[in-house]
Scaffold this active site. Structure first.
Site, PDB file in Angstrom:
ATOM      1  N   PHE A  54       1.116  -1.474  -0.316  1.00  0.00           N
ATOM      2  CA  PHE A  54      -0.193  -0.114  -0.015  1.00  0.00           C
ATOM      3  C   PHE A  54       0.632   1.123   0.023  1.00  0.00           C
ATOM      4  O   PHE A  54       0.343   2.530   0.087  1.00  0.00           O
ATOM      5  CB  PHE A  54      -0.729   0.317   0.679  1.00  0.00           C
ATOM      6  N   LEU A  95      -9.462  13.991  -1.140  1.00  0.00           N
ATOM      7  CA  LEU A  95     -10.430  15.557  -1.605  1.00  0.00           C
ATOM      8  C   LEU A  95      -9.959  16.303  -2.060  1.00  0.00           C
ATOM      9  O   LEU A  95     -10.722  17.827  -1.875  1.00  0.00           O
ATOM     10  CB  LEU A  95     -11.550  15.236  -0.467  1.00  0.00           C
ATOM     11  N   CYS A 142      -0.475   3.847 -10.610  1.00  0.00           N
ATOM     12  CA  CYS A 142      -1.247   3.018 -10.072  1.00  0.00           C
ATOM     13  C   CYS A 142      -2.667   3.839 -10.069  1.00  0.00           C
ATOM     14  O   CYS A 142      -3.406   2.750 -10.387  1.00  0.00           O
ATOM     15  CB  CYS A 142      -1.495   3.485  -8.666  1.00  0.00           C
ATOM     16  N   ASN A 181      -7.364   1.290  -4.155  1.00  0.00           N
ATOM     17  CA  ASN A 181      -7.120   2.136  -4.758  1.00  0.00           C
ATOM     18  C   ASN A 181      -8.152   3.058  -5.913  1.00  0.00           C
ATOM     19  O   ASN A 181      -8.327   4.320  -5.925  1.00  0.00           O
ATOM     20  CB  ASN A 181      -5.265   1.644  -5.917  1.00  0.00           C
ATOM     21  N   LYS A 214      -4.321   3.106 -13.989  1.00  0.00           N
ATOM     22  CA  LYS A 214      -4.394   1.476 -14.819  1.00  0.00           C
ATOM     23  C   LYS A 214      -4.950   0.968 -13.340  1.00  0.00           C
ATOM     24  O   LYS A 214      -5.626  -0.068 -13.762  1.00  0.00           O
ATOM     25  CB  LYS A 214      -2.631   1.332 -14.231  1.00  0.00           C
ATOM     26  N   GLY A 266      -2.465  10.690 -11.167  1.00  0.00           N
ATOM     27  CA  GLY A 266      -1.600  10.252 -11.920  1.00  0.00           C
ATOM     28  C   GLY A 266      -1.056   8.841 -11.368  1.00  0.00           C
ATOM     29  O   GLY A 266      -1.366   8.649 -10.606  1.00  0.00           O
ATOM     30  N   ARG A 294       4.815   8.993 -15.532  1.00  0.00           N
ATOM     31  CA  ARG A 294       3.985   7.725 -15.863  1.00  0.00           C
ATOM     32  C   ARG A 294       2.605   8.543 -15.692  1.00  0.00           C
ATOM     33  O   ARG A 294       2.408   8.838 -14.642  1.00  0.00           O
ATOM     34  CB  ARG A 294       4.285   6.327 -15.040  1.00  0.00           C
TER      35      ARG A 294
END
Ligand code: UGA
Length: 468
Positions: free
Chosen positions: A151, A287, A297, A245, A300, A294, A363
């Site tokens: 995590f 929040l 993780c 996630n 995706k 982005g 990424r």
């Protein structure tokens, strides 16, 4: 005990260094010789606070080594953590070949009783498929296969690996009982490192608070280790990670959707979410409205969960909306630039290209998407990031007109607008009075709602995301 870590990215290398620090004989196994050589030279092959220090310590004590060779790594190994990448394919599904290939290769040389621990984030059902693959290809091997999702967040990977909120371990509770006990004992040893390591690494001790910053309150709550552990079925452990996630992404898109309403009705998203988050059932973390999420993780994993839902014919509309809102935040930031500059075309400066502070990772960076859009619209774009130059230059290979500057003054000089696109703590310390004077027109879009708006409003025509 000998432990092998297969895959030496954020997840694998952070874990490997802490295992070495705990006294285990630890071997990083990676197919990329460049990465292996860098680790063996005592450094990390990517920027992450505290990691260079721990890699160097592991190499110097002899507890940590790296290799590209499966046979060397797996010889007499007791446990192998699978920490390889699971990139998205063109269709949005995850490419799991690295998981299956690595477990298959490792099983050629593994000794009986080997414990595999799947640490990469994977779609539900991956562990079951890996088990079948090992049974088919290596019918004589006795093994255990557990799932223990990671995590950690990039930018605080070392801290998060030590201060674990929860330890989830999935397996076949009856048949894997001894293996589960062994793996939990390893995590407990890492947990017990926390105070000494945090104070020993100057980078972490100095910057821990600042780097944990805007992106969420994730601290150790002093819960005893055994109360943090949850032993589950294999499939449940796989789902816990990806569902977490996707839920955090949902919170962000929810905040972004409301920020767009705030813009229209004159409310302030930070005030709104402070009030909303004060309800313990909701919480303030994740929040924070802005340019959107982005990284390697969230995008995706949301897409991965959408795929799993589709595979089992379960409706995924809510997650499709999460992605749609996220994609649109970049367009909203571009519209804000256009509005402030009243449609004129000129030089735009962008501060930050990493997908968030504390990392050189670009990424799925929303900032990179913004830069490309601005360049496509004909603006001349100058950009700066304190860590991500190399990665940014690769991303923007096809955009030779975009200039990466070494000096922040150049970002402001002669610009008609500057956009703050990544929440680097050092941007808060800039002398905005001086910088605003270098601009052709002093417009600023704080696309991360990161800098105190009263300061920015003193020197610029200002626009935030749901903050006016
Ligand atoms: C995320 C999770 O937070 C980790 O718990 C998880 O282990 C990790 O993915 C993973 O799967 O390996 P990470 O991608 O490193 O960690 O970064 P976060 O700090 O979660 O931020 C993700 C993105 O959301 C960033 O672009 C950040 O700027 C954005 N964000 C975050 C917001 O726009 N608003 C927020 O309120 C919080």
């Amino acid at each position: 005990m000998k432990i092998v870590i297969i895959g030496s990215g954020y997840v694998g290398l952070s874990l490997a260094t802490l295992l070495a620090r705990s006294g285990y004989q630890t071997v990083c196994l990676d197919v990329d010789k460049r990465k292996v050589d860098i680790i063996n030279s005592g450094k990390s092959h990517f920027f992450e606070i505290g990691l260079d220090y721990l890699v160097s310590q592991g190499i110097n004590t002899g507890n940590l080594t790296a290799t590209t060779d499966y046979q060397t790594a797996m010889k007499d190994a007791n446990i192998a953590f699978l920490c390889v990448g699971t990139p998205t394919t063109e269709t949005g599904a995850l490419n799991l070949s690295f998981i299956y290939d690595s477990v298959n290769q490792a099983s050629k040389y593994a000794k009986d009783g080997i414990i595999y621990v799947q640490r990469s984030t994977v779609p539900v059902g991956t562990g079951a498929k890996a088990i079948n693959l090992i049974k088919e290809n290596h019918p004589k091997l006795r093994f255990h296969y557990l799932s223990s999702p990671e995590f950690l967040r990039e930018g605080s990977a070392v801290i998060d690996s030590i201060f674990q909120d929860r330890v989830v371990l999935g397996g076949d509770i009856e048949n894997d009982e001894n293996a589960i006990v062994k793996v939990l004992a390893i995590f407990e040893k890492i947990d017990s490192l926390k105070h000494e390591v945090i104070h020993e690494i100057p980078d972490i001790a100095k910057f821990a608070d600042a780097y944990l910053g805007n992106s969420g309150a994730k601290t150790s709550n002093g819960t005893p280790f055994k109360d943090k552990c949850q032993v589950t079925k294999l499939e449940s452990a796989e789902l816990i990670k990806i569902v977490s996630n996707a839920f955090l992404s949902l919170k962000i898109s929810y905040a972004n959707m409301i920020s767009n309403l705030c813009d229209k009705v004159g409310a302030d998203i930070n005030e709104v979410m402070k009030g909303v988050g004060a309800d313990n059932r909701i919480g303030r973390a994740f929040l924070y409205a802005g340019l959107g999420f982005g990284g390697g993780c969230f995008p995706k994993d949301v897409k991965g969960l959408i795929n799993s839902l589709a595979e089992y014919d379960v409706d995924s509309d809510i997650l499709n909306a999460v992605m749609e809102i996220n994609n649109n935040q970049v367009n909203i930031a571009v519209e804000k630039v256009k509005k402030l500059t009243k449609g004129s075309i000129g030089k735009i400066g962008v501060l930050g290209t990493a997908f968030k502070q504390g990392t050189s990772d670009t990424r799925e960076s929303q900032s990179i998407k913004l830069i490309k859009k601005l360049a496509d619209l004909g603006y001349s774009v100058s950009i700066f990031d304190p860590q991500a130059k190399e990665e940014t230059e690769v991303d923007l290979e096809k955009y030779p007109s975009v200039v990466f500057e070494e000096n922040i003054e150049e970002i402001f000089k002669d610009s008609i607008a500057v956009v703050i696109a990544t929440d680097w703590p050092e941007f808060k310390l800039l002398d905005f009075e001086h910088l605003s004077k270098l601009m052709k027109e002093n417009n600023i879009v704080d696309a991360r709602n990161f800098i105190d708006k009263t300061i920015l409003k003193k020197y610029f025509n200002y626009s935030g995301m749901g903050v006016s």
